[in-house]
Design an enzyme around this catalytic site. Sequence first.
Site, PDB file in Angstrom:
ATOM      1  N   LYS A 160       0.825  -1.209   0.000  1.00  0.00           N
ATOM      2  CA  LYS A 160       0.000   0.000   0.000  1.00  0.00           C
ATOM      3  C   LYS A 160       0.860   1.259   0.000  1.00  0.00           C
ATOM      4  O   LYS A 160       0.631   2.193  -0.778  1.00  0.00           O
ATOM      5  CB  LYS A 160      -0.935  -0.006   1.206  1.00  0.00           C
ATOM      6  CG  LYS A 160      -1.797   1.251   1.341  1.00  0.00           C
ATOM      7  CD  LYS A 160      -1.289   2.142   2.451  1.00  0.00           C
ATOM      8  CE  LYS A 160      -2.164   3.369   2.643  1.00  0.00           C
ATOM      9  NZ  LYS A 160      -1.703   4.230   3.756  1.00  0.00           N
ATOM     10  N   HIS A 180     -10.140   2.184   3.664  1.00  0.00           N
ATOM     11  CA  HIS A 180     -11.429   2.485   3.042  1.00  0.00           C
ATOM     12  C   HIS A 180     -11.632   1.662   1.772  1.00  0.00           C
ATOM     13  O   HIS A 180     -12.700   1.078   1.560  1.00  0.00           O
ATOM     14  CB  HIS A 180     -11.525   3.977   2.713  1.00  0.00           C
ATOM     15  CG  HIS A 180     -11.413   4.870   3.901  1.00  0.00           C
ATOM     16  ND1 HIS A 180     -12.368   4.923   4.892  1.00  0.00           N
ATOM     17  CD2 HIS A 180     -10.437   5.743   4.274  1.00  0.00           C
ATOM     18  CE1 HIS A 180     -11.999   5.795   5.818  1.00  0.00           C
ATOM     19  NE2 HIS A 180     -10.834   6.304   5.465  1.00  0.00           N
TER      20      HIS A 180
END
Length: 249
Positions: A160, A180
Amino acid sequence: MSSNAAGLPRAACRQTTRSPEPDLVLGRLSERFPVPDKPRLAPLDELVLTILSQSTTDENRDRAWRTLAARYPAEDVGGAAGGASPTGPISWESVLRATPAELEDAVRVAGLANQKAPAIHAALQRLRDEVGRITLDHLEEMGDEEAIAYLTTFRGVGVKTAACVLCFSLRRPVLPVDTHVLRIARRLAWVPPRASADLTYTTLSRTVSPSERFRMHMLLITFGRSLCLARAPRCGECPLEPECPRIGV
Protein backbone atom coordinates in the site's frame (compact mmCIF):
# COMPACT_ATOMS: atom_id res chain seq x y z
CA MET A 1 -37.11 -7.07 14.28
CA SER A 2 -33.34 -6.66 14.44
CA SER A 3 -31.53 -3.89 12.61
CA ASN A 4 -28.33 -3.72 10.64
CA ALA A 5 -25.40 -1.32 11.20
CA ALA A 6 -27.16 1.36 9.18
CA GLY A 7 -30.18 1.26 11.49
CA LEU A 8 -32.45 -0.32 8.86
CA PRO A 9 -34.58 -3.41 9.59
CA ARG A 10 -32.78 -6.45 8.27
CA ALA A 11 -35.87 -7.50 6.33
CA ALA A 12 -35.67 -4.20 4.45
CA CYS A 13 -32.03 -4.70 3.52
CA ARG A 14 -32.43 -6.28 0.12
CA GLN A 15 -29.22 -7.93 -1.00
CA THR A 16 -28.20 -8.55 -4.56
CA THR A 17 -26.08 -11.57 -5.38
CA ARG A 18 -24.02 -9.74 -7.99
CA SER A 19 -21.30 -7.19 -7.43
CA PRO A 20 -21.50 -3.94 -9.42
CA GLU A 21 -19.00 -3.42 -12.20
CA PRO A 22 -16.16 -0.97 -11.42
CA ASP A 23 -17.25 1.31 -14.28
CA LEU A 24 -20.74 1.61 -12.78
CA VAL A 25 -19.31 2.38 -9.34
CA LEU A 26 -16.97 4.96 -10.80
CA GLY A 27 -19.80 6.62 -12.70
CA ARG A 28 -22.13 6.78 -9.70
CA LEU A 29 -19.47 8.11 -7.36
CA SER A 30 -18.30 10.66 -9.94
CA GLU A 31 -21.84 12.02 -10.12
CA ARG A 32 -21.97 12.34 -6.33
CA PHE A 33 -18.46 13.47 -5.38
CA PRO A 34 -15.77 15.66 -6.94
CA VAL A 35 -12.39 13.99 -7.38
CA PRO A 36 -10.18 15.43 -4.62
CA ASP A 37 -6.96 17.12 -5.63
CA LYS A 38 -3.70 15.49 -4.51
CA PRO A 39 -0.50 17.57 -4.69
CA ARG A 40 2.35 15.83 -6.47
CA LEU A 41 5.37 15.47 -4.21
CA ALA A 42 8.88 14.18 -4.81
CA PRO A 43 9.03 10.36 -4.42
CA LEU A 44 10.96 10.49 -1.13
CA ASP A 45 8.61 13.10 0.31
CA GLU A 46 5.64 10.92 -0.62
CA LEU A 47 7.27 7.86 0.94
CA VAL A 48 7.88 9.59 4.27
CA LEU A 49 4.44 11.22 4.24
CA THR A 50 2.82 7.83 3.65
CA ILE A 51 4.85 6.19 6.43
CA LEU A 52 3.67 8.97 8.75
CA SER A 53 0.07 8.36 7.67
CA GLN A 54 0.05 4.70 8.72
CA SER A 55 -2.61 4.02 11.37
CA THR A 56 -3.36 7.68 12.02
CA THR A 57 -5.41 10.59 10.69
CA ASP A 58 -4.40 12.98 7.94
CA GLU A 59 -4.36 15.76 10.53
CA ASN A 60 -1.84 13.98 12.75
CA ARG A 61 0.23 12.98 9.73
CA ASP A 62 0.45 16.61 8.62
CA ARG A 63 1.25 17.80 12.15
CA ALA A 64 4.18 15.38 12.25
CA TRP A 65 5.37 16.62 8.86
CA ARG A 66 5.17 20.24 9.97
CA THR A 67 7.22 19.39 13.05
CA LEU A 68 9.90 17.80 10.86
CA ALA A 69 9.85 20.83 8.55
CA ALA A 70 10.22 23.21 11.50
CA ARG A 71 13.09 21.30 13.12
CA TYR A 72 14.90 20.25 9.93
CA PRO A 73 14.05 22.92 7.33
CA ALA A 74 15.43 22.68 3.82
CA GLU A 75 17.49 25.67 2.75
CA ASP A 76 16.98 24.81 -0.92
CA VAL A 77 13.49 23.48 -1.68
CA GLY A 78 14.51 22.06 -5.03
CA GLY A 79 17.62 20.37 -3.70
CA ALA A 80 17.47 19.36 -0.07
CA ALA A 81 13.82 18.36 -0.03
CA GLY A 82 13.77 17.00 -3.55
CA GLY A 83 10.55 18.84 -4.32
CA ALA A 84 8.07 21.29 -2.85
CA SER A 85 5.60 20.05 -0.25
CA PRO A 86 2.32 21.71 0.75
CA THR A 87 3.23 21.06 4.37
CA GLY A 88 6.77 22.47 4.31
CA PRO A 89 10.10 21.37 2.78
CA ILE A 90 12.42 19.16 4.83
CA SER A 91 16.18 18.64 4.70
CA TRP A 92 16.56 14.87 4.70
CA GLU A 93 20.29 15.23 5.33
CA SER A 94 19.45 17.00 8.60
CA VAL A 95 16.89 14.36 9.50
CA LEU A 96 19.50 11.66 8.93
CA ARG A 97 21.87 13.40 11.34
CA ALA A 98 19.21 13.54 14.07
CA THR A 99 19.48 11.12 16.97
CA PRO A 100 16.90 8.32 17.20
CA ALA A 101 15.32 10.03 20.20
CA GLU A 102 15.11 13.38 18.39
CA LEU A 103 13.50 11.86 15.31
CA GLU A 104 11.06 9.83 17.36
CA ASP A 105 10.03 12.94 19.28
CA ALA A 106 9.51 14.87 16.04
CA VAL A 107 7.03 12.34 14.63
CA ARG A 108 5.40 11.35 17.92
CA VAL A 109 2.10 13.07 17.13
CA ALA A 110 1.57 10.67 14.20
CA GLY A 111 1.57 7.69 16.57
CA LEU A 112 3.72 4.54 16.46
CA ALA A 113 6.76 6.82 16.63
CA ASN A 114 8.95 3.96 17.83
CA GLN A 115 8.25 2.22 14.50
CA LYS A 116 7.94 5.14 12.09
CA ALA A 117 11.09 7.00 13.17
CA PRO A 118 13.39 3.97 12.68
CA ALA A 119 11.72 3.22 9.33
CA ILE A 120 12.31 6.77 8.10
CA HIS A 121 15.90 6.81 9.34
CA ALA A 122 16.63 3.41 7.80
CA ALA A 123 15.29 4.55 4.42
CA LEU A 124 17.39 7.73 4.45
CA GLN A 125 20.54 5.86 5.50
CA ARG A 126 20.04 3.17 2.87
CA LEU A 127 19.58 5.73 0.11
CA ARG A 128 22.68 7.61 1.24
CA ASP A 129 24.69 4.36 1.22
CA GLU A 130 23.33 2.83 -1.99
CA VAL A 131 22.55 5.83 -4.19
CA GLY A 132 25.10 8.30 -2.86
CA ARG A 133 22.47 10.89 -2.05
CA ILE A 134 19.12 10.89 -0.30
CA THR A 135 16.64 10.62 -3.14
CA LEU A 136 14.18 8.23 -4.72
CA ASP A 137 14.27 9.92 -8.10
CA HIS A 138 15.69 6.72 -9.61
CA LEU A 139 12.20 5.22 -9.32
CA GLU A 140 11.42 7.07 -12.55
CA GLU A 141 13.61 4.57 -14.40
CA MET A 142 11.74 1.52 -13.04
CA GLY A 143 8.59 -0.15 -14.24
CA ASP A 144 5.63 -0.37 -11.88
CA GLU A 145 6.21 -3.92 -10.67
CA GLU A 146 9.94 -3.35 -10.28
CA ALA A 147 9.35 -0.16 -8.30
CA ILE A 148 6.81 -1.84 -6.00
CA ALA A 149 9.19 -4.75 -5.40
CA TYR A 150 12.06 -2.35 -4.68
CA LEU A 151 10.14 -0.13 -2.27
CA THR A 152 8.76 -3.05 -0.30
CA THR A 153 12.30 -4.06 0.62
CA PHE A 154 12.51 -0.91 2.76
CA ARG A 155 11.72 -1.22 6.44
CA GLY A 156 8.07 -0.52 7.26
CA VAL A 157 7.01 -0.28 3.61
CA GLY A 158 4.26 -2.58 2.34
CA VAL A 159 2.46 -2.74 -0.97
CA LYS A 160 0.00 0.00 0.00
CA THR A 161 2.74 2.47 0.93
CA ALA A 162 4.74 1.63 -2.19
CA ALA A 163 1.65 2.01 -4.37
CA CYS A 164 0.97 5.45 -2.86
CA VAL A 165 4.43 6.61 -3.93
CA LEU A 166 3.85 5.41 -7.48
CA CYS A 167 0.29 6.68 -7.70
CA PHE A 168 0.69 10.12 -6.15
CA SER A 169 4.29 11.06 -6.88
CA LEU A 170 4.95 9.34 -10.20
CA ARG A 171 1.31 9.31 -11.36
CA ARG A 172 1.61 5.67 -12.33
CA PRO A 173 -1.60 3.68 -13.02
CA VAL A 174 -1.74 1.84 -9.69
CA LEU A 175 -4.55 1.75 -7.12
CA PRO A 176 -3.38 1.86 -3.49
CA VAL A 177 -5.55 -0.14 -1.10
CA ASP A 178 -6.03 1.63 2.21
CA THR A 179 -8.57 0.76 4.90
CA HIS A 180 -11.43 2.49 3.04
CA VAL A 181 -10.72 0.86 -0.32
CA LEU A 182 -10.38 -2.55 1.35
CA ARG A 183 -13.65 -2.21 3.27
CA ILE A 184 -15.61 -1.07 0.22
CA ALA A 185 -14.12 -3.73 -2.06
CA ARG A 186 -15.25 -6.39 0.42
CA ARG A 187 -18.75 -4.93 0.77
CA LEU A 188 -19.18 -4.73 -2.99
CA ALA A 189 -18.03 -8.36 -3.29
CA TRP A 190 -15.16 -7.37 -5.53
CA VAL A 191 -13.02 -9.57 -3.29
CA PRO A 192 -13.85 -12.25 -0.67
CA PRO A 193 -15.05 -10.99 2.74
CA ARG A 194 -11.71 -11.74 4.40
CA ALA A 195 -9.47 -10.76 1.49
CA SER A 196 -6.19 -9.11 2.43
CA ALA A 197 -5.14 -5.68 1.24
CA ASP A 198 -2.50 -7.26 -1.00
CA LEU A 199 -5.02 -9.61 -2.64
CA THR A 200 -7.39 -6.67 -3.11
CA TYR A 201 -4.60 -4.67 -4.74
CA THR A 202 -3.92 -7.52 -7.17
CA THR A 203 -7.62 -7.97 -7.93
CA LEU A 204 -8.33 -4.29 -8.55
CA SER A 205 -5.24 -4.09 -10.73
CA ARG A 206 -6.98 -6.57 -13.03
CA THR A 207 -10.52 -5.19 -12.90
CA VAL A 208 -10.10 -1.40 -12.86
CA SER A 209 -8.92 0.27 -16.04
CA PRO A 210 -5.39 1.72 -15.68
CA SER A 211 -6.59 5.15 -16.75
CA GLU A 212 -9.21 5.17 -13.97
CA ARG A 213 -7.21 3.84 -11.02
CA PHE A 214 -6.21 7.21 -9.58
CA ARG A 215 -9.78 8.49 -9.82
CA MET A 216 -11.20 5.27 -8.36
CA HIS A 217 -8.81 5.42 -5.41
CA MET A 218 -9.63 9.03 -4.58
CA LEU A 219 -13.39 8.55 -4.95
CA LEU A 220 -13.47 5.38 -2.84
CA ILE A 221 -11.66 7.20 -0.03
CA THR A 222 -14.17 10.07 -0.15
CA PHE A 223 -17.02 7.57 -0.29
CA GLY A 224 -15.61 5.58 2.63
CA ARG A 225 -15.18 8.67 4.78
CA SER A 226 -18.62 10.13 4.09
CA LEU A 227 -21.13 7.32 3.45
CA CYS A 228 -19.67 3.81 3.47
CA LEU A 229 -18.47 4.17 7.04
CA ALA A 230 -16.88 1.31 8.95
CA ARG A 231 -19.35 1.04 11.83
CA ALA A 232 -22.54 2.75 10.66
CA PRO A 233 -22.70 2.95 6.86
CA ARG A 234 -25.29 5.41 5.59
CA CYS A 235 -26.87 2.97 3.14
CA GLY A 236 -30.03 5.04 2.71
CA GLU A 237 -27.98 7.87 1.16
CA CYS A 238 -25.70 5.67 -0.93
CA PRO A 239 -25.68 6.09 -4.73
CA LEU A 240 -24.74 2.39 -5.02
CA GLU A 241 -27.61 1.14 -2.84
CA PRO A 242 -29.61 -0.57 -5.63
CA GLU A 243 -26.64 -2.69 -6.72
CA CYS A 244 -24.68 -3.16 -3.49
CA PRO A 245 -24.49 -6.74 -2.13
CA ARG A 246 -23.88 -5.24 1.35
CA ILE A 247 -21.43 -7.95 2.30
CA GLY A 248 -20.80 -7.71 6.05
CA VAL A 249 -23.30 -4.88 6.61
